[in-house]
Design an enzyme around this catalytic site. Sequence first.
Site, PDB file in Angstrom:
ATOM      1  CG  HIS A 500      -1.854   1.166   1.275  1.00 12.97           C
ATOM      2  ND1 HIS A 500      -2.419   1.599   2.450  1.00 12.97           N
ATOM      3  CD2 HIS A 500      -2.297   2.021   0.321  1.00 12.97           C
ATOM      4  CE1 HIS A 500      -3.177   2.655   2.209  1.00 12.97           C
ATOM      5  NE2 HIS A 500      -3.122   2.937   0.928  1.00 12.97           N
ATOM      6  CG  HIS A 505      -0.060   6.385  -0.368  1.00 10.97           C
ATOM      7  ND1 HIS A 505      -0.818   7.473   0.012  1.00 10.97           N
ATOM      8  CD2 HIS A 505      -0.893   5.321  -0.321  1.00 10.97           C
ATOM      9  CE1 HIS A 505      -2.052   7.094   0.282  1.00 10.97           C
ATOM     10  NE2 HIS A 505      -2.130   5.793   0.085  1.00 10.97           N
ATOM     11  CG  HIS A 691      -4.448   3.786  -3.830  1.00  7.86           C
ATOM     12  ND1 HIS A 691      -5.651   4.410  -3.553  1.00  7.86           N
ATOM     13  CD2 HIS A 691      -3.714   3.861  -2.688  1.00  7.86           C
ATOM     14  CE1 HIS A 691      -5.635   4.844  -2.304  1.00  7.86           C
ATOM     15  NE2 HIS A 691      -4.479   4.528  -1.758  1.00  7.86           N
ATOM     16  CG  ASN A 695      -6.989   2.752   0.347  1.00 12.31           C
ATOM     17  OD1 ASN A 695      -6.260   2.944   1.308  1.00 12.31           O
ATOM     18  ND2 ASN A 695      -8.106   3.445   0.166  1.00 12.31           N
ATOM     19  CB  ILE A 839      -8.174   8.372   0.798  1.00  6.80           C
ATOM     20  CG1 ILE A 839      -8.615   8.460   2.253  1.00  6.80           C
ATOM     21  CG2 ILE A 839      -8.401   6.988   0.249  1.00  6.80           C
ATOM     22  CD1 ILE A 839      -8.689   9.836   2.792  1.00  6.80           C
TER      23      ILE A 839
END
Length: 839
Positions: A500, A505, A691, A695, A839
């Site tokens: 993740h 990110h 993602h 997520n 997010i």
Amino acid sequence: MASTSKLESKKINGTVVLLKKRALELVPSEAVQQQAYEILGNKVILQLITSVNGDSEMKGKLGNPTHLRDENKVGNESKFSVTFDLDEELGAPGAFIIKNFNPSEFFFKKLTLEVDNPSHGSIHFVCNSWIYPAEKYKSDRIFFVNQAWLPSETPVQLRWYREEELLNLRGNGTGKLEEWDRVYDYAFYNDLGDSEKGSTYVRPILGGSTKYPYPRRGRTGRPPTKTDPSSESRLPLLRSFGIYVPRDEKFSPLKMTDFIGIALKVIVQLLVPELESLGNINLNEFNSFEDILKIYGGINFPDDVLQRNSAEMLKEFIQSAGQGFLKYPMPQVIKEDKSSWRTDEEFAREMLAGINPVCICGIKFPLTSKLDPKVYGDQTSKITREHIQNQLDGLTIEETIKENRLFILNHHDTVMAYLRQINMTSTKIYASRTLLFLQKDGTLKPLAIELSLPHPDGDQLGSISKVFTPHEDGVEASIWQLAKAYVAVNDSGIHQLISHWLHTHATIEPIVIATNRQLSVLHPIYKLLHPHFRDTMHINALARQTLLNAGGILEQTVFPTKYAMEMTSVAYKDWVFPDQALPADLIKRGVAIEDLESEKGVRLLIQDYPYAVDGLEIWSAIKSWVQEYCTIYYKTDDMIQKDTELQAWWKELREEGHGDKKDEPWWPKMQTLKELTDSCTIIIWIASALHAAINFGQYPYGGYLPNRPSMSRRFMPEPGSPEYEELKTNPEKGYLRTITPQLQTLIGISAIEILSTHSSDEIYLGQRDTPEWTNDKEALQALERFGKKLAEIEEKIIKMNNEKKWKNRMGPIKMPYTLLYPISEPGLTGKGIPNSVSI
């Protein structure tokens, strides 16, 4: 520009759309509010810049200044009229300058000009930017028409403005950055520790070294700490939202409201030290699975806890929010059936359709290790043929391998490298290997779990391992359940930190920065990629403040504790950009083979692999869209090679953004259309579908911690020990005394509730925030086809979820695989692919 170079009238009328400014919403009376907006319009000056006629320096001429008038409020927007008086030689506008002489900022959405000849259509300037008082800027704020131009094709009169805007966005590389600054720059991860709080909070700097390589983050301009000049100082927890990112990268006011509402659950639990004495739950221990279900009914704060709490703001918030404030939704994993998560089938199914479906691999037998034997000794697996031979439906091990029916979830090497240090903290874990057999019905059956510890006399002596196999009755069944829990602990940490955080990110952020620094808003590739960067820098900055930092949420809730981010740096050493393509990843992991005759180019070895099946559909749609879009602007490879902005972007992305990997041979050279389309497809895939897949299932699966424990507090009980006797007499209590404790459970599920929730203003794959994002009809038509294709894929996924032959799509918990549905409603839905890592 598509419109003519000559305009017949001497005036152009237009419409300006502004988002209501937060300060103006606080004006008490309607009359005063109207007056405030009139003042706002009078103090906003606009000037058009021609794309046709230049001055002596070949810069586009400026039109006469004008201001906003006739404000009309619609919802949360304000529309102003504007009229430009034209010089006869001005010609078609290609940009405009805006100056704000009000005392505070406002959000500028767009300017639309209506020209004299209907055949020309409207001229659109899509802005979507905060405009601060003119005195805050060193250069004029400028916005360009919504036309895409390669650098060499840009009208000569706009080239200076195009280059000047990029220089402004790069900044000068030094100094403090204020909220109105628009600087995109790089920094190391040197803000995770807090040496001023003592040695316990010191963390290594990630990035800029061979020992700790890392992608770059956005520079914030904060001063260094007093104790360590190489580290950046930190903001207090309650000032986290004040961390610098370029203003246009911050959450919208609507999203900020959504985010803060849930985030306060986490902040309350971090700042209220008396939380362990909350009224209707004993936070010392969970004693049964039934105890955990009480969380979903709401947690009450006794009055005496509030009275003793020193955080007055939080006290007032909790009192105003009511006693049901800490109420959590029922996670989908237990919504239909409260116990099916415990089955072996569901344990294995989640490796294909759960939170972390990107780690399962094909294997060869015996299982070896990639760890350096000079440092870690012999790390070869202790799983033998005898452990698994009788569980293969009559096949030999050689036959199962030949038929591609043997798989592994292998977290051994990643964890073993840090295991001795981790187990010196309050955490007690193992490095794990899990063998699985692909059955004829398409489901996976766990065969054996190996749990390993470093040799007590030194790492160089290898590992001490125990192998556990499935049991259905007695204490052996409870032991097997615990073995699966230790695997889940490994997988939870690897998922959160590597699958993740690192692989989406962290790796996307330097691409965001490089794109804004080197590609003009006029560049077609900027227009292609920009929607996939929305909110990424802001959520990452907030993560560094509260999630990833020393003593932060992840160190409190996942097994590596203080070594969490250091472990991600080690994992980054193995990161390869081309391997982030879904087909390449599946082949590399041994769960697919190349098949050029297949529509997707690969053949899955696990046919019922929901993440891979749905992912390949989405990947293929993204790739087709990117190829169609790029060929509009690049007719030859030579055009790519001569695109100065594109080449500067790719060079900076490699040498600065991912600078610790700049010398890797696998980077695409960016010399061909294929290299461009492949690279852009990978970037969009990472930011959107990858993602989303890892997520938005966090709360549906992990909101019930027994299913996805993220920590363990004691080792496997030995026969004859009190823990072993407890496991025999009260298996639930023994299980819960081993995994994540209550306070960490509450903090953890509060955090993943935030991460799993779609905001009200989310923009999904195939969508844009405005229909005028480009003036090119071919690009608009291509995006429309992309959106229709995604809708077809969603219908296809829904149909597969309803077909009983695909057992891994629903599983024992009766939860359909929806994570790669392209669209979602706001909230905690377990579906939807936002355009970006938002997010």
